[in-house]
Design a protein around this motif. Sequence first.
Motif, PDB file in Angstrom:
ATOM      1  N   SER A  68       2.488 -22.506 -52.072  1.00 16.80           N
ATOM      2  CA  SER A  68       3.593 -22.350 -52.197  1.00 16.80           C
ATOM      3  C   SER A  68       4.155 -22.956 -53.352  1.00 16.80           C
ATOM      4  O   SER A  68       3.438 -23.086 -54.208  1.00 16.80           O
ATOM      5  CB  SER A  68       4.420 -22.927 -51.177  1.00 16.80           C
ATOM      6  N   GLN A  69       5.444 -22.755 -53.772  1.00 13.18           N
ATOM      7  CA  GLN A  69       5.785 -23.122 -55.184  1.00 13.18           C
ATOM      8  C   GLN A  69       5.563 -24.578 -55.289  1.00 13.18           C
ATOM      9  O   GLN A  69       5.081 -25.175 -56.272  1.00 13.18           O
ATOM     10  CB  GLN A  69       7.617 -23.350 -55.078  1.00 13.18           C
ATOM     11  N   SER A  70       5.646 -25.568 -54.212  1.00  5.35           N
ATOM     12  CA  SER A  70       5.360 -26.853 -54.266  1.00  5.35           C
ATOM     13  C   SER A  70       4.063 -27.560 -53.986  1.00  5.35           C
ATOM     14  O   SER A  70       3.590 -28.433 -54.047  1.00  5.35           O
ATOM     15  CB  SER A  70       6.334 -27.880 -53.880  1.00  5.35           C
ATOM     16  N   MET A  88      -9.305 -26.756 -35.526  1.00  2.74           N
ATOM     17  CA  MET A  88      -8.713 -26.448 -36.735  1.00  2.74           C
ATOM     18  C   MET A  88      -7.534 -27.524 -37.035  1.00  2.74           C
ATOM     19  O   MET A  88      -6.986 -28.070 -36.208  1.00  2.74           O
ATOM     20  CB  MET A  88      -8.228 -25.177 -36.890  1.00  2.74           C
ATOM     21  N   ALA A  89      -7.267 -27.565 -38.257  1.00  2.00           N
ATOM     22  CA  ALA A  89      -6.223 -28.460 -38.805  1.00  2.00           C
ATOM     23  C   ALA A  89      -5.581 -27.968 -40.023  1.00  2.00           C
ATOM     24  O   ALA A  89      -6.370 -27.098 -40.832  1.00  2.00           O
ATOM     25  CB  ALA A  89      -6.694 -29.781 -39.062  1.00  2.00           C
ATOM     26  N   ILE A  90      -4.231 -27.875 -40.080  1.00  2.00           N
ATOM     27  CA  ILE A  90      -3.526 -27.558 -41.455  1.00  2.00           C
ATOM     28  C   ILE A  90      -3.627 -28.740 -42.558  1.00  2.00           C
ATOM     29  O   ILE A  90      -3.382 -29.760 -42.027  1.00  2.00           O
ATOM     30  CB  ILE A  90      -2.300 -27.107 -41.100  1.00  2.00           C
ATOM     31  N   CYS A  91      -3.727 -28.224 -43.545  1.00  2.00           N
ATOM     32  CA  CYS A  91      -3.938 -29.269 -44.643  1.00  2.00           C
ATOM     33  C   CYS A  91      -2.985 -28.822 -45.827  1.00  2.00           C
ATOM     34  O   CYS A  91      -2.925 -27.738 -45.962  1.00  2.00           O
ATOM     35  CB  CYS A  91      -5.258 -29.279 -45.409  1.00  2.00           C
ATOM     36  N   VAL A  92      -2.141 -29.742 -46.175  1.00  2.00           N
ATOM     37  CA  VAL A  92      -1.116 -29.548 -47.209  1.00  2.00           C
ATOM     38  C   VAL A  92      -1.562 -30.394 -48.351  1.00  2.00           C
ATOM     39  O   VAL A  92      -1.527 -31.709 -48.233  1.00  2.00           O
ATOM     40  CB  VAL A  92       0.434 -29.978 -46.754  1.00  2.00           C
ATOM     41  N   TYR A  93      -1.483 -29.726 -49.461  1.00  2.00           N
ATOM     42  CA  TYR A  93      -1.668 -30.215 -50.950  1.00  2.00           C
ATOM     43  C   TYR A  93      -0.536 -30.346 -51.771  1.00  2.00           C
ATOM     44  O   TYR A  93      -0.066 -29.357 -52.026  1.00  2.00           O
ATOM     45  CB  TYR A  93      -3.047 -29.271 -51.693  1.00  2.00           C
ATOM     46  N   ASP A  94      -0.060 -31.512 -52.100  1.00  4.08           N
ATOM     47  CA  ASP A  94       1.063 -31.845 -53.154  1.00  4.08           C
ATOM     48  C   ASP A  94       0.800 -31.513 -54.537  1.00  4.08           C
ATOM     49  O   ASP A  94      -0.291 -32.007 -55.070  1.00  4.08           O
ATOM     50  CB  ASP A  94       1.816 -33.149 -52.897  1.00  4.08           C
ATOM     51  N   GLN A  96       2.218 -31.567 -57.438  1.00  4.21           N
ATOM     52  CA  GLN A  96       2.308 -32.587 -58.235  1.00  4.21           C
ATOM     53  C   GLN A  96       1.554 -33.818 -58.318  1.00  4.21           C
ATOM     54  O   GLN A  96       1.231 -34.404 -59.219  1.00  4.21           O
ATOM     55  CB  GLN A  96       3.950 -32.900 -58.419  1.00  4.21           C
ATOM     56  N   ALA A  97       1.602 -34.352 -56.947  1.00  3.48           N
ATOM     57  CA  ALA A  97       0.851 -35.734 -56.890  1.00  3.48           C
ATOM     58  C   ALA A  97      -0.565 -35.356 -56.537  1.00  3.48           C
ATOM     59  O   ALA A  97      -1.322 -36.486 -56.895  1.00  3.48           O
ATOM     60  CB  ALA A  97       1.483 -36.313 -55.519  1.00  3.48           C
ATOM     61  N   LYS A  98      -1.212 -34.312 -56.450  1.00  2.15           N
ATOM     62  CA  LYS A  98      -2.506 -33.968 -56.046  1.00  2.15           C
ATOM     63  C   LYS A  98      -2.893 -34.701 -55.040  1.00  2.15           C
ATOM     64  O   LYS A  98      -4.369 -35.298 -55.041  1.00  2.15           O
ATOM     65  CB  LYS A  98      -3.122 -34.113 -57.394  1.00  2.15           C
ATOM     66  N   THR A  99      -2.348 -34.921 -54.051  1.00  2.00           N
ATOM     67  CA  THR A  99      -2.732 -35.663 -52.858  1.00  2.00           C
ATOM     68  C   THR A  99      -2.488 -34.523 -51.707  1.00  2.00           C
ATOM     69  O   THR A  99      -1.777 -33.488 -51.544  1.00  2.00           O
ATOM     70  CB  THR A  99      -1.870 -36.864 -52.456  1.00  2.00           C
TER      71      THR A  99
END
Length: 112
Positions: A68-70, A88-94, A96-99
């Motif tokens: 997405s945008q962010s 299964m699991a959903i993973c979200v990557y920031d 900007q922070a690269k976390t």
Amino acid sequence: MLPPLPRFPRILARSTLAALALMALGAAALASSDDAWEAFRADVEAKCFAAAETMFETATATVDPFGSQSYGLALVRGTARGADAEIMAICVYDKQAKTVEIGGELPAGAEE
């Protein structure tokens, strides 16, 4: 020595050279952009695997190509650690922070 070209052909020649130069620059920008997106996807995958390590015995990840945008997004699937169940699991990557943050365990066959 050749006589000078009339004005119109000189303008056309310059315009053609300028267009060719822009096309070459555009191709180079596209290539580096492709490389950047590939590096982004590899980083999302690696960090999601690391975050999900305690949940999975073996796992694969499907990374949204652009996120997405962010945020970068990935779906991690595999065999639950210490069990035979597929989860299964959903993973979200920031971006900007690269976390990353990993969601809770979901049954792999969930259609809800």
